[in-house]
Scaffold this motif. Structure first.
Motif, PDB file in Angstrom:
ATOM      1  N   TRP A  79       0.874  -1.095   0.125  1.00  0.00           N
ATOM      2  CA  TRP A  79       0.157   0.118   0.097  1.00  0.00           C
ATOM      3  C   TRP A  79       0.914   1.322  -0.003  1.00  0.00           C
ATOM      4  O   TRP A  79       1.841   1.385   0.583  1.00  0.00           O
ATOM      5  CB  TRP A  79      -0.984  -0.081   1.094  1.00  0.00           C
ATOM      6  CG  TRP A  79      -1.880  -1.011   1.169  1.00  0.00           C
ATOM      7  CD1 TRP A  79      -2.134  -2.171   0.381  1.00  0.00           C
ATOM      8  CD2 TRP A  79      -3.319  -0.715   2.001  1.00  0.00           C
ATOM      9  NE1 TRP A  79      -3.225  -2.830   0.552  1.00  0.00           N
ATOM     10  CE2 TRP A  79      -3.917  -2.092   1.560  1.00  0.00           C
ATOM     11  CE3 TRP A  79      -3.693   0.075   2.489  1.00  0.00           C
ATOM     12  CZ2 TRP A  79      -5.423  -2.262   2.028  1.00  0.00           C
ATOM     13  CZ3 TRP A  79      -5.184  -0.252   3.161  1.00  0.00           C
ATOM     14  CH2 TRP A  79      -5.814  -1.457   2.854  1.00  0.00           C
ATOM     15  N   PHE A  80       0.458   2.159  -0.836  1.00  0.00           N
ATOM     16  CA  PHE A  80       1.127   3.650  -0.866  1.00  0.00           C
ATOM     17  C   PHE A  80       0.243   4.820  -1.000  1.00  0.00           C
ATOM     18  O   PHE A  80      -1.084   4.561  -1.136  1.00  0.00           O
ATOM     19  CB  PHE A  80       2.081   3.456  -2.327  1.00  0.00           C
ATOM     20  CG  PHE A  80       2.985   2.619  -2.319  1.00  0.00           C
ATOM     21  CD1 PHE A  80       4.320   3.074  -2.058  1.00  0.00           C
ATOM     22  CD2 PHE A  80       2.905   1.560  -2.862  1.00  0.00           C
ATOM     23  CE1 PHE A  80       5.379   1.764  -1.991  1.00  0.00           C
ATOM     24  CE2 PHE A  80       3.538   0.564  -2.890  1.00  0.00           C
ATOM     25  CZ  PHE A  80       5.175   0.779  -2.572  1.00  0.00           C
ATOM     26  N   ASN A  81       0.825   5.783  -0.585  1.00  0.00           N
ATOM     27  CA  ASN A  81      -0.086   6.895  -0.411  1.00  0.00           C
ATOM     28  C   ASN A  81      -0.047   7.900  -1.550  1.00  0.00           C
ATOM     29  O   ASN A  81       0.653   9.004  -1.756  1.00  0.00           O
ATOM     30  CB  ASN A  81       0.258   7.764   0.639  1.00  0.00           C
ATOM     31  CG  ASN A  81      -0.583   9.045   1.147  1.00  0.00           C
ATOM     32  OD1 ASN A  81      -1.685   9.095   0.307  1.00  0.00           O
ATOM     33  ND2 ASN A  81      -0.120   9.803   1.726  1.00  0.00           N
ATOM     34  N   MET A 117      -3.611   1.463  -8.991  1.00  0.00           N
ATOM     35  CA  MET A 117      -2.463   0.290  -8.869  1.00  0.00           C
ATOM     36  C   MET A 117      -1.672   0.206  -9.894  1.00  0.00           C
ATOM     37  O   MET A 117      -1.940   0.486 -10.970  1.00  0.00           O
ATOM     38  CB  MET A 117      -2.967  -0.912  -8.180  1.00  0.00           C
ATOM     39  CG  MET A 117      -4.113  -1.730  -9.368  1.00  0.00           C
ATOM     40  SD  MET A 117      -4.454  -3.187  -8.791  1.00  0.00           S
ATOM     41  CE  MET A 117      -5.261  -4.034 -10.214  1.00  0.00           C
ATOM     42  N   VAL A 118      -0.464  -0.382  -9.593  1.00  0.00           N
ATOM     43  CA  VAL A 118       0.717  -0.551 -10.559  1.00  0.00           C
ATOM     44  C   VAL A 118       1.116  -1.950 -10.409  1.00  0.00           C
ATOM     45  O   VAL A 118       1.444  -2.297  -9.156  1.00  0.00           O
ATOM     46  CB  VAL A 118       1.837   0.333 -10.639  1.00  0.00           C
ATOM     47  CG1 VAL A 118       2.356   0.482  -9.310  1.00  0.00           C
ATOM     48  CG2 VAL A 118       3.001   0.039 -11.610  1.00  0.00           C
ATOM     49  N   VAL A 145      -3.796   3.681  -1.842  1.00  0.00           N
ATOM     50  CA  VAL A 145      -4.971   3.691  -0.949  1.00  0.00           C
ATOM     51  C   VAL A 145      -4.836   4.756   0.198  1.00  0.00           C
ATOM     52  O   VAL A 145      -5.702   4.713   0.982  1.00  0.00           O
ATOM     53  CB  VAL A 145      -5.084   2.385  -0.278  1.00  0.00           C
ATOM     54  CG1 VAL A 145      -5.591   1.441  -1.501  1.00  0.00           C
ATOM     55  CG2 VAL A 145      -4.116   1.851   0.361  1.00  0.00           C
ATOM     56  N   GLY A 146      -3.918   5.716   0.057  1.00  0.00           N
ATOM     57  CA  GLY A 146      -3.921   6.672   1.096  1.00  0.00           C
ATOM     58  C   GLY A 146      -2.823   6.347   2.333  1.00  0.00           C
ATOM     59  O   GLY A 146      -2.303   5.392   2.233  1.00  0.00           O
ATOM     60  N   GLY A 201       9.024   3.889   3.311  1.00  0.00           N
ATOM     61  CA  GLY A 201       9.042   3.112   4.768  1.00  0.00           C
ATOM     62  C   GLY A 201       8.911   1.812   4.674  1.00  0.00           C
ATOM     63  O   GLY A 201       8.837   0.770   5.654  1.00  0.00           O
ATOM     64  N   LEU A 202       9.298   0.932   3.442  1.00  0.00           N
ATOM     65  CA  LEU A 202       9.452  -0.286   3.230  1.00  0.00           C
ATOM     66  C   LEU A 202      10.565  -0.754   3.637  1.00  0.00           C
ATOM     67  O   LEU A 202      11.781  -0.116   3.614  1.00  0.00           O
ATOM     68  CB  LEU A 202       9.279  -0.906   1.754  1.00  0.00           C
ATOM     69  CG  LEU A 202       8.794  -2.192   1.434  1.00  0.00           C
ATOM     70  CD1 LEU A 202       7.702  -2.713   2.142  1.00  0.00           C
ATOM     71  CD2 LEU A 202       8.702  -2.241  -0.045  1.00  0.00           C
TER      72      LEU A 202
END
Length: 159
Positions: A10-12, A51-52, A66-67, A113-114
């Protein structure tokens, strides 16, 4: 086509940027199909990148925009086995110098943050050494490091 088993990250709003960075940084990585939202959703509008599809070192992934509700944490990480110090340095530095941060024992975090474990195969061999005293020395040396220094691990292993 999405694989039967795919990691969903998930990413913002930055899934494409992250996928492109991973594709440029890691071998056997690529950006695939970019999907746009067919309608409005809580984190975006119709037409935004939803999405990618991408691969990281051959592992199929989906980046989902997704925020900010959920953040990456150390409970999930990619562990990358490196063959030498040059590869270890290149990958570690790419992550850290692109807005990431250093951590301990070969761990670092990218700007999204990964968490990544950049782990030389020499380290894995050293801490699995059947000579348990040699393994302990290598392990204790690793515990003092951020980025892994293969020469220092091998020196500690030898005693």
């Amino acid at each position: 086509m999405v694989s039967k088993n795919t990691i969903c990250l998930w990413f913002n709003g930055t899934a494409v940027e992250a996928a492109q960075f991973y594709a440029e940084t890691f071998p056997d990585s690529a950006v695939g199909t970019i999907h746009r939202a067919p309608g409005d959703y809580p984190a975006g509008k119709q037409g935004d990148v939803l999405m990618v599809e991408f691969t990281v070192i051959g592992i199929p992934c989906i980046g989902l925009n997704v925020g900010p509700a959920f953040k990456h944490n150390e409970a999930f990480s990619f562990q990358v086995a490196t063959d030498d110090q040059a590869e270890t340095d290149r990958l570690w530095n790419a992550i850290v110098r692109n807005g990431g941060q250093e951590s301990a024992c070969g761990w670092c975090k990218d700007k999204w943050g990964l968490s990544w474990q950049i782990t030389p195969r020499a380290l894995t061999a050293a801490i699995a050494d059947p000579d348990r005293a040699a393994a302990k020395r290598a392990f204790e040396a690793m515990m003092q490091m951020g980025k892994i220094d293969i020469a220092a691990i091998e020196a500690a292993r030898r005693g």
